[in-house]
Structures are given as C-alpha cells and as structure tokens.
Design an enzyme around this catalytic site. Sequence first.
Site, mmCIF file in Angstrom:
data_model
loop_
_atom_site.group_PDB
_atom_site.id
_atom_site.type_symbol
_atom_site.label_atom_id
_atom_site.label_comp_id
_atom_site.label_asym_id
_atom_site.label_seq_id
_atom_site.Cartn_x
_atom_site.Cartn_y
_atom_site.Cartn_z
ATOM 1 N N GLU A 115 0.843 -1.201 0.000
ATOM 2 C CA GLU A 115 0.000 0.000 0.000
ATOM 3 C C GLU A 115 0.876 1.249 0.000
ATOM 4 O OE1 GLU A 115 -2.217 -0.505 3.632
ATOM 5 O OE2 GLU A 115 -3.216 -2.321 2.907
ATOM 6 N N LYS A 117 2.247 4.574 1.253
ATOM 7 C CA LYS A 117 2.200 5.145 2.603
ATOM 8 C C LYS A 117 1.882 6.626 2.467
ATOM 9 C CE LYS A 117 4.803 5.464 6.889
ATOM 10 N NZ LYS A 117 4.551 6.891 7.067
ATOM 11 N N ASP A 119 1.262 10.444 3.211
ATOM 12 C CA ASP A 119 1.872 11.368 4.160
ATOM 13 C C ASP A 119 0.797 12.320 4.661
ATOM 14 O OD1 ASP A 119 3.800 12.473 5.680
ATOM 15 O OD2 ASP A 119 4.798 13.548 4.065
ATOM 16 N N TYR A 226 -7.093 2.350 5.550
ATOM 17 C CA TYR A 226 -6.052 1.346 5.304
ATOM 18 C C TYR A 226 -6.129 0.140 6.234
ATOM 19 C CZ TYR A 226 -3.592 3.794 9.087
ATOM 20 O OH TYR A 226 -3.268 4.372 10.277
ATOM 21 N N LYS A 315 10.522 3.361 3.421
ATOM 22 C CA LYS A 315 10.455 4.793 3.086
ATOM 23 C C LYS A 315 11.130 5.087 1.750
ATOM 24 C CE LYS A 315 8.792 6.759 6.983
ATOM 25 N NZ LYS A 315 9.463 7.910 7.543
ATOM 26 N N CYS A 419 13.055 50.079 -2.597
ATOM 27 C CA CYS A 419 12.570 48.962 -3.408
ATOM 28 C C CYS A 419 13.630 48.635 -4.461
ATOM 29 C CB CYS A 419 11.251 49.347 -4.073
ATOM 30 S SG CYS A 419 10.697 48.188 -5.342
ATOM 31 N N CYS A 422 12.038 49.886 -8.078
ATOM 32 C CA CYS A 422 11.678 51.269 -8.400
ATOM 33 C C CYS A 422 12.347 52.289 -7.485
ATOM 34 C CB CYS A 422 10.163 51.447 -8.327
ATOM 35 S SG CYS A 422 9.534 51.429 -6.640
ATOM 36 N N CYS A 437 7.019 47.654 -0.570
ATOM 37 C CA CYS A 437 7.392 48.847 -1.332
ATOM 38 C C CYS A 437 6.195 49.790 -1.259
ATOM 39 C CB CYS A 437 7.676 48.478 -2.789
ATOM 40 S SG CYS A 437 7.676 49.914 -3.886
ATOM 41 N N CYS A 442 4.779 51.512 -8.450
ATOM 42 C CA CYS A 442 5.935 50.625 -8.653
ATOM 43 C C CYS A 442 5.674 49.711 -9.857
ATOM 44 C CB CYS A 442 6.154 49.775 -7.403
ATOM 45 S SG CYS A 442 7.469 48.555 -7.576
HETATM 46 ZN ZN LIG Z 1 8.809 49.300 -5.914
#
Ligand SMILES: [Zn+2]
Length: 680
Positions: A115, A117, A119, A226, A315, A419, A422, A437, A442
Amino acid sequence: MEDMFSPLIEVENLRREINRHNQLYYVQDNPEISDAQYDTLIRRLKELEEAHPELVTPDSPTQRVGAEPLKAFGIVNHPYPLLSLANAFSDTELEAWYQRVKKLLGNIPFQIDCEPKMDGLAVALTYRNGKFATGATRGDGFQGENITRNLRTIHSIPLNAEPNAPPVFEVRGEVYLSKNGFAKLNRERADKGLPLFANPRNAAAGSLRQLDPSVTAERPLDIFIYALGYSEDSLLPDSHWQILDYFSKIGFRINPLNRLVNTLEEAKEYYRQMAANRASLPYEADGVVFKVDSVSLQHRLGDVGREPRWAIAYKFPAEQVMTRLKKIGISVGRTGTLNPFAVLEPVNVGGVVVKQAALHNEDDILRKDIREGDTVIIQRAGEVIPEVVAPVLSKRNPESKPFRMEESLFNPNLNRTACPVCGGEIYRPAGEAMHYCANVSCPAQFERQLEHFVSRGAMDIRGIGESLSVILAQQGLVKNVSDLYYLTTADLLQLPRMGEKSADNIIDAIADSKTRPLDRVIFGLGVRHVGNETATLLSRHYGNIWALAKTGLGELQTIPDIGDKIASSIVAYFSEEKNVAVIRRLEEAGVRLTSDQKPVNKNMPFSGMEFVVTGKLESFSREEAQEKIRSLGGTAKDNVTKATNYLVVGADAGSKLTKARSMGVKELSEREFINMLEQS
Ligand SMILES: [Zn+2]
C-alpha cells in the site's frame, strides 16, 4: 572513564532533541528538520538503546508512538492502540524483515499487501449501530483527540454505515490534502498575508485540528482507509485484502493502487514502481507499507515493543540535496510585498534542476539562520516550490553574517532602504512579517498585479500569460487593468512576435471576460488580504461593486470571517480615487460589476424564504445546512435582518439569537429544521 559515560550522555541529548522535534511536528505543526533527519535521530537512539538495554526508560521517545493529545479537544481512549510501524530504508532491511517473518511462521506460506504510505494524519473512525460515532487522531497511540466534528466535514467519510455492517467497528485511515489542494490553500493564505504551510502533511494536520469545524470544512481534505481497527463481528474474512475490499463495497474509500502479492520480489518491484512514479501521484506518499495479509498470521506474529512484527514501512529516499546559496535576492509581489528568495548553485533534485528556492520572509530566514554563502539543504516536495530546509553549519564561512532585510535593501545612491525595482520607500506594518514597497506606481507591483488580474482564478483571460503581462506593462499599453478593455488589434500588432490571428484571439478573450462573476472581479482587483474566499463573501454580501466601494468598517466587520485587517485594507483600497477611477472605466467598458444570483424558482419548497443558521448543529456543518436550504430554493444568509424568516438555532448560539428574538424572527430547533427538510 569517559567512554562509559558517553552513551548515557548521547542518549539523553538525543531524547531531549527528539522530544523537542516531536513537539514541533505533532503539536505545533511547525517542523524544523526534515523527516529524513528526524528518522536519523530516532535510528541512532534505537541503536544505542539496543547496545545498552539498561539505558531504555519507559518515557524514551522510542517507546512512544506520537505526541500527547491537545487538551482543547476531548480525549478518546483507543480500545486497541494505534501502533506505529517499523521503518526500512533499503532493500536489505526489507529482506531482513521478510526473512524474520518467514522464520517465525515456520513453513506457512503468506501473501503480502502493498500500500502507498500516505503522508497525512492517521485517524480512527468508530461506527455504532450504523452511524459514524467517533473520530479521533492517533495521538500517542493510546489516547487521541476527539475530532469527530471536523472529520464529519470530509465528504469521503460515510456518515452512515449500511444496515448489515457490523454493529460496532473501527476503521483506520489517513487523512490527507492533495498536492493541488495544498497549492491552492497556500495561494489563498499568501493572498491573505497568512503564514504558509510547509507541506501538505502539515496543512492536513493543521486543518483537521481546527477548533472551528467550519474552517476544516473549507479545506479540501480526503481520506484513504487502510485497516480495520476492530469489529464486533467474527464473520469478517481472515484476509486484510478481503476486509478492505468489503469496506470498499460498503462505501469507504480505499486506495486503488493497493496490491496483493505472493513474493518478496513482487513486493520490491511494487516499491520500485511507486518510488519512480511518486512525483506524478496526486498526493504525497513517503513510502510503501507491506503487511502480512492473513489476520490470523498477524496475531501469531504479534508485536515487538510498540511495533507490529507483521508490517513494515519502506520509506522513499528524501528528495533533499546540498548546494551553495550564492545570494539572497528580493522580488516584488503584486501588493508590494518584498519577497526574499535563495539564488542557488544549480542542482538536480529528484530529476529537476533547481536554481532558486523560497525563503518566505526575514523572520523565517533568521529562525533557520540561513546566510549568503552557506552550504544549504534543499528539499523539493512534489510539485511544490523547492525550499531551503537548513544551513550546514559545519561548512559555514566563519566570516559570514546573519541576513538583514534592511541591510540588503539599503541603496547607497539614495542613502536609505529602497525597493530594488523602483527605488520606492520601504515599510513594514506593525505585526506583519513582510516588508512592502510603498510606491503605488511601482512597475514591478503593477506587472504582478496585471498577471494576477488575467489569471485563471480571476478574470481568466486566455492568451495573456506572465510574459505578455510584463510586455504590455513595460510598453505602456496597459497602465492599469481597465486599459485591457480598450486595447485594439492594432495595438497588439505593434508587439514583437505578435501575429494577426493571436492578436484577434486575445481581443476576443478580453471581451469574453467582461461577464465573469463579481467575486472574480473583486479578487482580480488585488486588494491586499482579499483572497478568493473573501471575494466570494463580499460578492454575496454586497451584490454589486459600488455597494462594496461605499461600505464602511462597521458593516464589513459584521460579515463572518472578515477581520479587522481585511476590513481596513478594503476601506483603504476604495478610498483611493485612483482605484475608483479604474473601476469606473471597467464599468464603462462593459465589465459586469453586479453579482448574478440565480433567479429564484418560485415552485421550490423554500422559495422566497430566508434562513440564518447559527450555533453548532449536530447533524451537519453550517455550510451543509446552508447548501440544503439553497438546494430547496431558499436563501441562506449570515446575518439576521428584517428579511429573515427563520433562524435555525444550534448549540451555543450567541448574538444572532438575541437579535432574532428582539426582532421576532421565528426560531427553529435543529429537529424542527430537519423535519422541514424531510417534509419538503
Ligand atoms: Zn517598488
């Protein structure tokens, strides 16, 4: 002398470290190390304990299955403990397990279940007299958290078992979030400025352990069963495979990739195929589980310590590699967020060349202590953007310095932080993890904003993707999103590599997008913290954009799920004359800015009736109740008003009940509501 003491010291250090990671992983859903690194710690501790049995204590992490349950939920005692499985990390270890089983069983032949496994998060579901009665997390294996109400929101968990099912039984399964569901959830969280989940497992665990089941209900969780935990029916077959087949027939979801094989070679082949195809699975799997199929042989083999002898988890190798982090770059997001990212020495991770990895924000970088020039561990989980897991401290240049966003943003020409695109000023709102920013014009922000507006979840204008958005913005053809609707074929033909046919198609696609539903328009505008769920709430509540534009904080805060942060962001957005002007031009271009509620069918049982559901219902979630009302032609609202006909009252109802009473609205108990549904 030192040699005699060192195992004890190492064992104690390992236990302390493992307990800390257990807490981070199981209780806070916020792991610091990868599963592979965690497994390494556990294996080292087991080795030491095997070599020095006198050092084993009952509270050693090797003697436990998981974490203690959270006290906020009720506690469920598992009649039969949910054991964890022994792990194998190589064919040799799998063979050793197989030979041990063979030896213990003498000459009795046995079959093996294979089967994937999953997660996710292990749960136990108990059914009594045909009803789903209790659902619990694994917890420490003996006691779990009662999450029945949250599990009820998962559609693939049957709420009723069929009449000839055993009177009492418990099935076990893994609740998980698909890769797509995970990506969508994180996108929505990013839009709302919420911290992102590290991986689908943490997202599933976080979703399942919400104190408010309505939050769980919005997450696209699913389950594969399961195992049978126990059953008050001795007539079930002696084969795990046939038992799962039986539960599949009575409506439980079983992984269709499960296989039953006869030999060790077939089992290894199954593992090889799953490992090769794991990237294309719609969910995360971290290995393969092998089980002796015969239930009576399982009993004969029994358990050793807290692990059954008849099963093993093999695993998959972790998709982790080391590489050098050359530089921490900063990109500008559509709401002006400044997003740090890792520029890497290109490296192959699980068949994909990775050059960049996500770093989230400054706090995250400082917490992991990731520095420019570090050798780092990179992890790629499925389709998710690769991320930097941790620096390798032993390889660090002693001269390196911790990363500082402010230093990195310092522009020597302007003699201030700026930024990177810009040169605009930078700010970090109190209580937020992100820097922004401040320049509303921008260009980088606008390019991202335009990409967002035309994207699939918003106006869905096919033919304008990321690269064309950038070109349209940089050529000055589109200075705000409303300009799209005034483009002509001739405008587009000025662009490099643009043919007449594609230009026509794009103009058609733009025209086609004028009839998108209002929630998509609201989402597309890119108001900070307004993701697609919030956009849907706003569309339902206000019904047209001008009502929303004129709203105030007070009214916004009466809408459930809209907090102060979102409300102030909305008010700030519509108080900008520039934004209102864009909406006016959208309207003039013929973009629909009202919601298209389906006309009410006069012949349906609940036609013309308006309901509000409040408090906690026993038989369904609030969303399910609202869905039932709508399916019978009624309207389901979140707030009690003069138009409300019925208030459906569940347990712990609060201010809505008080308000309804003061207005003389008819109250319905859950029982009365169900009767009404049944008579309709
Ligand atoms: Zn900017």
